[in-house]
Design a protein around this motif. Structure first.
Motif, PDB file in Angstrom:
ATOM      1  N   TRP A 104       0.812  -1.218   0.000  1.00 48.42           N
ATOM      2  CA  TRP A 104       0.000   0.000   0.000  1.00 48.42           C
ATOM      3  C   TRP A 104       0.846   1.269   0.000  1.00 48.42           C
ATOM      4  CZ3 TRP A 104      -4.684  -0.190  -1.618  1.00 48.42           C
ATOM      5  CH2 TRP A 104      -5.402  -1.379  -1.496  1.00 48.42           C
ATOM      6  N   ASP A 105       2.105   1.154   0.415  1.00 45.41           N
ATOM      7  CA  ASP A 105       2.982   2.324   0.387  1.00 45.41           C
ATOM      8  C   ASP A 105       3.259   2.790  -1.037  1.00 45.41           C
ATOM      9  OD1 ASP A 105       3.175   2.260   3.143  1.00 45.41           O
ATOM     10  OD2 ASP A 105       5.006   1.042   3.143  1.00 45.41           O
ATOM     11  N   ARG A 145      -7.795   1.812   5.487  1.00 40.89           N
ATOM     12  CA  ARG A 145      -6.903   2.841   6.023  1.00 40.89           C
ATOM     13  C   ARG A 145      -6.290   3.670   4.903  1.00 40.89           C
ATOM     14  NH1 ARG A 145      -1.567   1.216   9.419  1.00 40.89           N
ATOM     15  NH2 ARG A 145      -0.827   0.711   7.315  1.00 40.89           N
ATOM     16  N   ALA A 146      -5.823   2.997   3.858  1.00 43.44           N
ATOM     17  CA  ALA A 146      -5.217   3.717   2.733  1.00 43.44           C
ATOM     18  C   ALA A 146      -6.239   4.634   2.057  1.00 43.44           C
ATOM     19  CB  ALA A 146      -4.648   2.720   1.729  1.00 43.44           C
ATOM     20  N   ALA A 181      -8.957  12.033   3.176  1.00 40.11           N
ATOM     21  CA  ALA A 181      -8.981  12.973   4.304  1.00 40.11           C
ATOM     22  C   ALA A 181      -8.984  14.414   3.796  1.00 40.11           C
ATOM     23  CB  ALA A 181      -7.779  12.742   5.200  1.00 40.11           C
ATOM     24  N   ASP A 199     -14.651  14.286   7.872  1.00 39.49           N
ATOM     25  CA  ASP A 199     -13.980  14.569   6.598  1.00 39.49           C
ATOM     26  C   ASP A 199     -14.913  14.371   5.408  1.00 39.49           C
ATOM     27  OD1 ASP A 199     -11.327  15.395   7.130  1.00 39.49           O
ATOM     28  OD2 ASP A 199     -10.797  13.354   7.731  1.00 39.49           O
ATOM     29  N   MET A 223      -9.036   5.955   3.383  1.00 34.53           N
ATOM     30  CA  MET A 223      -9.430   7.066   4.242  1.00 34.53           C
ATOM     31  C   MET A 223      -8.332   8.110   4.341  1.00 34.53           C
ATOM     32  SD  MET A 223     -11.617   5.128   7.255  1.00 34.53           S
ATOM     33  CE  MET A 223     -12.245   6.659   7.954  1.00 34.53           C
ATOM     34  N   ARG A 224      -7.091   7.674   4.322  1.00 34.76           N
ATOM     35  CA  ARG A 224      -5.986   8.637   4.304  1.00 34.76           C
ATOM     36  C   ARG A 224      -6.018   9.469   3.025  1.00 34.76           C
ATOM     37  NH1 ARG A 224      -0.967   4.787   6.523  1.00 34.76           N
ATOM     38  NH2 ARG A 224      -1.481   4.984   8.747  1.00 34.76           N
ATOM     39  N   ALA A 225      -6.304   8.808   1.894  1.00 39.60           N
ATOM     40  CA  ALA A 225      -6.332   9.520   0.614  1.00 39.60           C
ATOM     41  C   ALA A 225      -7.511  10.486   0.526  1.00 39.60           C
ATOM     42  CB  ALA A 225      -6.391   8.512  -0.533  1.00 39.60           C
TER      43      ALA A 225
END
Length: 249
Positions: A67-68, A114-115, A121, A166, A117-119
């Protein structure tokens, strides 16, 4: 008239077959600008030609390092769909098999969520997790699979509360039987396919399990996922759409 997903950037895991593939095809037809398709089947993933910009990601959704390297810039929607099946009674279930199923179905879903939701935000978006009626109704022999899907239902609720500030909506869909390749991993089903054929085996199972007497097509579930992703469901978050033909009644 604009399409529902015109110019939207959309992530789909488990995109090379079954529900994921049906969703990818539908969203491409409805104007998606870029599809980010994740699967571990290299041949099937490489063969996809959906007529829109496509970013193919070959890998295991439960691999945190993968995912990184995935470009989720500008992400609008995500379908957390990758999953595997398995069966066995608790008393004889190998811990390795338990971990195999939970790794993909729950760990992989968490990392995908998680990936995404981070994108999203600070800019909003919508996410759908593919759970299952097996996460609602207990049946013998499906402890690992059922528990993984029950956890997804609760994960969607927690994510909905955390993402609301968000503007991120998170919902789950819980189908019962769907005519997809995931059934091939179930020994009982494989045996019946060998005896009576695939269509007859699905019909037999559906007649026993669902009041409506049939299983869903992947395309039907894709339509429901698209609704939950779309602006048509702008006030729906933290819910689970049960699409089970009456199985849990």
């Amino acid at each position: 008239m604009a399409e529902r997903f015109e110019a939207r950037n959309i992530l789909i895991t488990g995109a090379a077959s079954g529900i994921g593939l049906a969703v990818a095809r539908l969203l491409a037809a409805e104007g998606a600008g870029r599809l980010i398709l994740v699967d571990r089947d290299a041949a099937a993933l490489g063969a996809l030609d959906l007529g829109v910009e496509t970013q193919r990601v070959l890998g295991d959704v439960a691999d945190e390092r993968m995912w990184d390297d995935v470009d989720l810039s500008g992400l609008d929607h995500a379908v957390v769909n990758a999953g595997i099946a398995g069966a066995g009674p608790i008393a004889t279930l190998d811990f390795a098999e338990w971990r195999r199923i939970l790794s993909v179905n729950l760990d992989g879903a968490f990392l995908t969520l998680r990936a995404a939701m981070r994108a999203m935000a600070g800019r909003g978006g919508s996410i759908v997790l593919t759970a299952s009626a097996a996460g609602i109704k207990a049946e013998p022999g499906v402890a690992a699979y059922g528990c993984s899907k029950a956890a997804l239902i609760h994960l969607a609720k927690v994510a909905a509360k955390e993402g609301a500030g968000d503007g991120i909506r998170v919902n789950a869909i819980a189908p019962a039987g769907v005519e997809t390749p995931v059934w091939d991993a179930v020994p009982m089903f494989a045996e019946r396919v060998a005896q009576i054929g695939r269509d007859a085996a699905f019909a037999e199972l559906a007649a026993m399990a669902t009041p409506l007497g049939r299983y869903a097509k992947a395309e039907e579930i894709a339509e429901q996922i698209a609704f939950l992703l779309s602006d048509q469901s702008a006030l729906i978050t933290g819910t689970t759409l049960l699409a089970d033909g009456g199985y849990t009644l």
